[in-house]
Scaffold this motif. Sequence first.
Motif, PDB file in Angstrom:
ATOM      1  N   ALA A 667      -8.071  -2.983 -26.208  1.00  0.00           N
ATOM      2  CA  ALA A 667      -7.775  -1.796 -26.805  1.00  0.00           C
ATOM      3  C   ALA A 667      -8.664  -0.488 -26.108  1.00  0.00           C
ATOM      4  CB  ALA A 667      -8.354  -1.780 -28.246  1.00  0.00           C
ATOM      5  N   ARG A 668      -9.745  -0.755 -25.592  1.00  0.00           N
ATOM      6  CA  ARG A 668     -10.362   0.283 -24.782  1.00  0.00           C
ATOM      7  C   ARG A 668      -9.892   0.416 -23.165  1.00  0.00           C
ATOM      8  NH1 ARG A 668     -15.034  -1.910 -27.312  1.00  0.00           N
ATOM      9  NH2 ARG A 668     -15.512  -2.793 -25.227  1.00  0.00           N
ATOM     10  N   LYS A 669      -8.943  -0.467 -22.869  1.00  0.00           N
ATOM     11  CA  LYS A 669      -8.626  -0.763 -21.406  1.00  0.00           C
ATOM     12  C   LYS A 669      -9.767  -0.883 -20.688  1.00  0.00           C
ATOM     13  CE  LYS A 669      -4.367   2.312 -22.727  1.00  0.00           C
ATOM     14  NZ  LYS A 669      -3.804   3.516 -22.322  1.00  0.00           N
ATOM     15  N   GLU A 670     -10.629  -1.677 -20.844  1.00  0.00           N
ATOM     16  CA  GLU A 670     -11.499  -2.190 -19.887  1.00  0.00           C
ATOM     17  C   GLU A 670     -10.976  -2.743 -18.541  1.00  0.00           C
ATOM     18  OE1 GLU A 670     -14.806  -1.798 -20.177  1.00  0.00           O
ATOM     19  OE2 GLU A 670     -14.849  -1.481 -22.381  1.00  0.00           O
ATOM     20  N   ALA A 671     -11.326  -2.397 -17.323  1.00  0.00           N
ATOM     21  CA  ALA A 671     -10.937  -2.798 -16.035  1.00  0.00           C
ATOM     22  C   ALA A 671     -11.049  -3.920 -15.860  1.00  0.00           C
ATOM     23  CB  ALA A 671     -11.678  -1.682 -15.139  1.00  0.00           C
ATOM     24  N   ASP A 672     -12.229  -4.526 -15.887  1.00  0.00           N
ATOM     25  CA  ASP A 672     -12.672  -5.848 -15.570  1.00  0.00           C
ATOM     26  C   ASP A 672     -12.158  -6.928 -16.918  1.00  0.00           C
ATOM     27  OD1 ASP A 672     -13.796  -5.186 -13.318  1.00  0.00           O
ATOM     28  OD2 ASP A 672     -15.695  -4.988 -14.047  1.00  0.00           O
ATOM     29  N   PRO A 673     -11.250  -7.970 -16.602  1.00  0.00           N
ATOM     30  CA  PRO A 673     -10.939  -8.714 -17.455  1.00  0.00           C
ATOM     31  C   PRO A 673     -11.922  -9.934 -17.738  1.00  0.00           C
ATOM     32  CG  PRO A 673      -9.735  -9.306 -15.293  1.00  0.00           C
ATOM     33  CD  PRO A 673     -10.647  -8.064 -15.152  1.00  0.00           C
ATOM     34  N   VAL A 674     -11.769 -10.627 -18.795  1.00  0.00           N
ATOM     35  CA  VAL A 674     -12.612 -11.660 -19.302  1.00  0.00           C
ATOM     36  C   VAL A 674     -11.983 -12.806 -19.657  1.00  0.00           C
ATOM     37  CG1 VAL A 674     -14.515 -12.452 -20.786  1.00  0.00           C
ATOM     38  CG2 VAL A 674     -14.692 -10.399 -19.869  1.00  0.00           C
ATOM     39  N   ARG A 675     -12.321 -14.017 -19.082  1.00  0.00           N
ATOM     40  CA  ARG A 675     -11.462 -15.178 -19.319  1.00  0.00           C
ATOM     41  C   ARG A 675     -12.169 -15.947 -20.389  1.00  0.00           C
ATOM     42  NH1 ARG A 675     -11.167 -20.733 -17.344  1.00  0.00           N
ATOM     43  NH2 ARG A 675      -9.126 -21.542 -17.180  1.00  0.00           N
ATOM     44  N   ILE A 676     -11.409 -16.294 -21.408  1.00  0.00           N
ATOM     45  CA  ILE A 676     -12.076 -17.058 -22.638  1.00  0.00           C
ATOM     46  C   ILE A 676     -11.226 -18.377 -22.953  1.00  0.00           C
ATOM     47  CG2 ILE A 676     -12.475 -16.930 -25.226  1.00  0.00           C
ATOM     48  CD1 ILE A 676     -12.778 -14.060 -24.863  1.00  0.00           C
ATOM     49  N   GLN A 677     -11.796 -19.305 -22.897  1.00  0.00           N
ATOM     50  CA  GLN A 677     -11.431 -20.788 -23.243  1.00  0.00           C
ATOM     51  C   GLN A 677     -12.323 -21.534 -24.119  1.00  0.00           C
ATOM     52  OE1 GLN A 677     -10.639 -22.942 -19.452  1.00  0.00           O
ATOM     53  NE2 GLN A 677      -9.771 -24.699 -20.659  1.00  0.00           N
ATOM     54  N   LEU A 678     -11.795 -22.027 -25.154  1.00  0.00           N
ATOM     55  CA  LEU A 678     -12.381 -22.706 -26.016  1.00  0.00           C
ATOM     56  C   LEU A 678     -11.953 -24.269 -25.609  1.00  0.00           C
ATOM     57  CD1 LEU A 678     -12.371 -20.166 -27.930  1.00  0.00           C
ATOM     58  CD2 LEU A 678     -12.652 -21.605 -29.855  1.00  0.00           C
ATOM     59  N   ASP A 679     -13.507 -25.055 -25.830  1.00  0.00           N
ATOM     60  CA  ASP A 679     -13.271 -26.782 -25.777  1.00  0.00           C
ATOM     61  C   ASP A 679     -12.592 -26.729 -24.222  1.00  0.00           C
ATOM     62  OD1 ASP A 679     -13.684 -27.177 -28.143  1.00  0.00           O
ATOM     63  OD2 ASP A 679     -11.746 -27.067 -29.022  1.00  0.00           O
ATOM     64  N   PRO A 680     -13.188 -26.239 -23.273  1.00  0.00           N
ATOM     65  CA  PRO A 680     -12.850 -26.294 -21.657  1.00  0.00           C
ATOM     66  C   PRO A 680     -13.126 -27.683 -21.319  1.00  0.00           C
ATOM     67  CG  PRO A 680     -15.003 -25.124 -21.827  1.00  0.00           C
ATOM     68  CD  PRO A 680     -14.620 -25.336 -23.240  1.00  0.00           C
ATOM     69  N   LEU A 681     -12.422 -28.157 -20.377  1.00  0.00           N
ATOM     70  CA  LEU A 681     -12.530 -29.533 -19.802  1.00  0.00           C
ATOM     71  C   LEU A 681     -13.768 -29.591 -18.883  1.00  0.00           C
ATOM     72  CD1 LEU A 681      -9.027 -31.064 -18.788  1.00  0.00           C
ATOM     73  CD2 LEU A 681     -10.616 -31.829 -20.724  1.00  0.00           C
ATOM     74  N   GLU A 682     -14.160 -28.519 -18.398  1.00  0.00           N
ATOM     75  CA  GLU A 682     -15.355 -28.462 -17.396  1.00  0.00           C
ATOM     76  C   GLU A 682     -16.280 -27.439 -17.942  1.00  0.00           C
ATOM     77  OE1 GLU A 682     -14.203 -27.873 -13.446  1.00  0.00           O
ATOM     78  OE2 GLU A 682     -13.037 -29.455 -13.197  1.00  0.00           O
ATOM     79  N   ILE A 683     -17.348 -27.882 -18.362  1.00  0.00           N
ATOM     80  CA  ILE A 683     -18.662 -26.774 -18.616  1.00  0.00           C
ATOM     81  C   ILE A 683     -19.590 -27.104 -17.720  1.00  0.00           C
ATOM     82  CG2 ILE A 683     -17.817 -27.180 -21.066  1.00  0.00           C
ATOM     83  CD1 ILE A 683     -20.244 -28.921 -21.612  1.00  0.00           C
TER      84      ILE A 683
END
Length: 684
Positions: A667-683
């Motif tokens: 909503a604030r139009k932040e320039a840098d994206p953030v990738r969110i993943q729940l229960d990732p295969l690789e941690i």
Amino acid sequence: MTGPQTPPLWDLPKAKRAAGRPAAARKGQQRPAERDPIARIVVDVPLAHLDRTFDYQVPAQLDEAAVPGCRVRVRFAGQLVDGFLLERAATTGHTGRLAFLERVVSSEPVLGPSLASLARTVAERYGGTLIDVLRLAIPPRHAKAEAEPAGPPAPAPPVPATTGWGRYQRGTAFLDALRGQRQAHAVWQALPGEDWPSRLAEAAATVASGGRGAVLVVPDQRDLVRLHAACARLAGEGAVVALSADVGPAERYRRWLAVARGLSRIVVGTRAAMFAPVADPGLFVVWDDGDDLHVDPHMPYPQVRDVLTLRAHAERASLVVAGYARTAEAQLLVESGWAHAVIASWDELRRAAPRVTPVGEDFDVARDEAARAARLPAVAFEAARQALSAGAPVLVQVPRRGYVPALACARCRTPAHCRRCAGPLALSGGAGRPPSCRWCGAPDGGFRCVACGSTRLRAMVVGSQRTAEELGRAFPGVPVRTSGAREVLATVPGKPALVVCTPGAEPVAEGGYGAALLLDGWALLGRQDLRAAEETLRRWLAAAALVRPSAAGGRVVVGAEAGLTPVQALVRWDPAWHAERELAERAGLAFPPAVRMASVEGTPGAVAALLEELVLPDSGELLGPVPVGRADEEGRTERERMLIRVPRSDGRALATALATAQAQRVARKEADPVRIQLDPLEII
């Protein structure tokens, strides 16, 4: 002289263009529909803070066409966008003036209530948005396929014979529950050499014979072909639909419509088939749930097993998690009591399993020079020779593809790197070719070790191409076939041959393989991955299951130390024991699936900003951050990752908190994206 010319419509000012339209088309003069004039729309806008429905007015001329579930076009923020009409209503909570629907793209109800509910549930579980899930669940429209007349529904197939399930404890009881339309959940461990497509087809046909639907999901196209053929033999071609991306957009949409219209009761497919809108589902099946192909690479990264579990719970249907191996997640279903284990007795297992022999890394090479050239221990070389002399093919599993994918200094074993970009050096061809960089492709014919100054190189890992070349010299006159990334074989004849493949590309041999050589086990077990042991055992079992029983001379030689837990599970053919140990260890370390975990990845500033706004439950625990990828010239990390861990009971709260924080950033139009993943295969 000619009079003044009338300019084209698109050159006129906006007010004059509106005046030139028919009166009924002017927005100010449109009349809303008399019955349920409000349409609640999901707009196809990939912005997290817009993850809700928006109300529009239905014009009178679109009253009949605007049915719940259809595709529409609406004006949103000054632009025409696509959307789905969820429902019609008589009133709205919006206090301002509502815009009208622009048009109905198609009156085909592609988004039914159950699919809409499932998409919302999946979005909430993984912290995503509804429209992200709908993009995965509903294929793009193809007008020609949609306009074709629908045929009659396929008749219910007869109840099939299910004697094959009698080899398993609780197998007959499970089929009886399906026949009686009772809900039952099973974790099925298939026997080695089992014709698993026929067993799953019997379960699907049993459900379809009672008028209910079945959805069966497999990892890849080769498994899909086998399963589709088995289902078609029992239920008929018209009762089975295969959904995959390989058939093309028009045919895929045509088949998807056949399912949505209730014309076919059995759906088989790859990953996207987990959302197949089958009518009155009674059975969901996932084969080989540990395969990473079951995780969709698009937001919000749903996993087939988890989605089908949600569907089975919501629609009161049965679920089968099947495979030769067992994952820790499947073991959790068994230990929680939600599912029952369907396994064979030890007597049945001993009759079906091949003999497994482990050999350590420091094995004694046979005195035969051919065996020495092929890097085979004496027991493996002898097993291959006996199988070939008996007229059977031999399977050779190599962890890495290519020729020599990793090189090191021959004196001090320091990994060899490119002098230009510091990438790893590898050999991509036969003798005489210089090594080249796997990152930039630059050749490096003048290698010199940075640690000891040596100019000699040695292979750290030997790929499938080099292994095939060495085996060809060790067994002259025997055909050598390869199956890997470029060409994956589905089947091979039951004749003497050496079949060299990478994990997951093992072809099925007619009559089974006489022997399987599982080379370089350390390369699989030594990976820095939480699931390294589980994944290694899964790949070994998939290859060993294609070998003939020990009574028929079947041998499996695995290149790993006998004392390792995955090797012991393979020797005893007891993946349930391994899964039980794996789950217990992860519970002690607070790793998935004993807990819910989320990965937040992005630039350091973006990750820190999201974490400042994140309202975690009291049980939340932050791990990290850790750098991801390479650093720049000044040593600064371009991207980093933070892990967030909560108990399973707080998993939904974690997903909601992450979705809320992401929506605020968008909503604030932040320039840098953030990738969110729940229960990732690789941690790791």
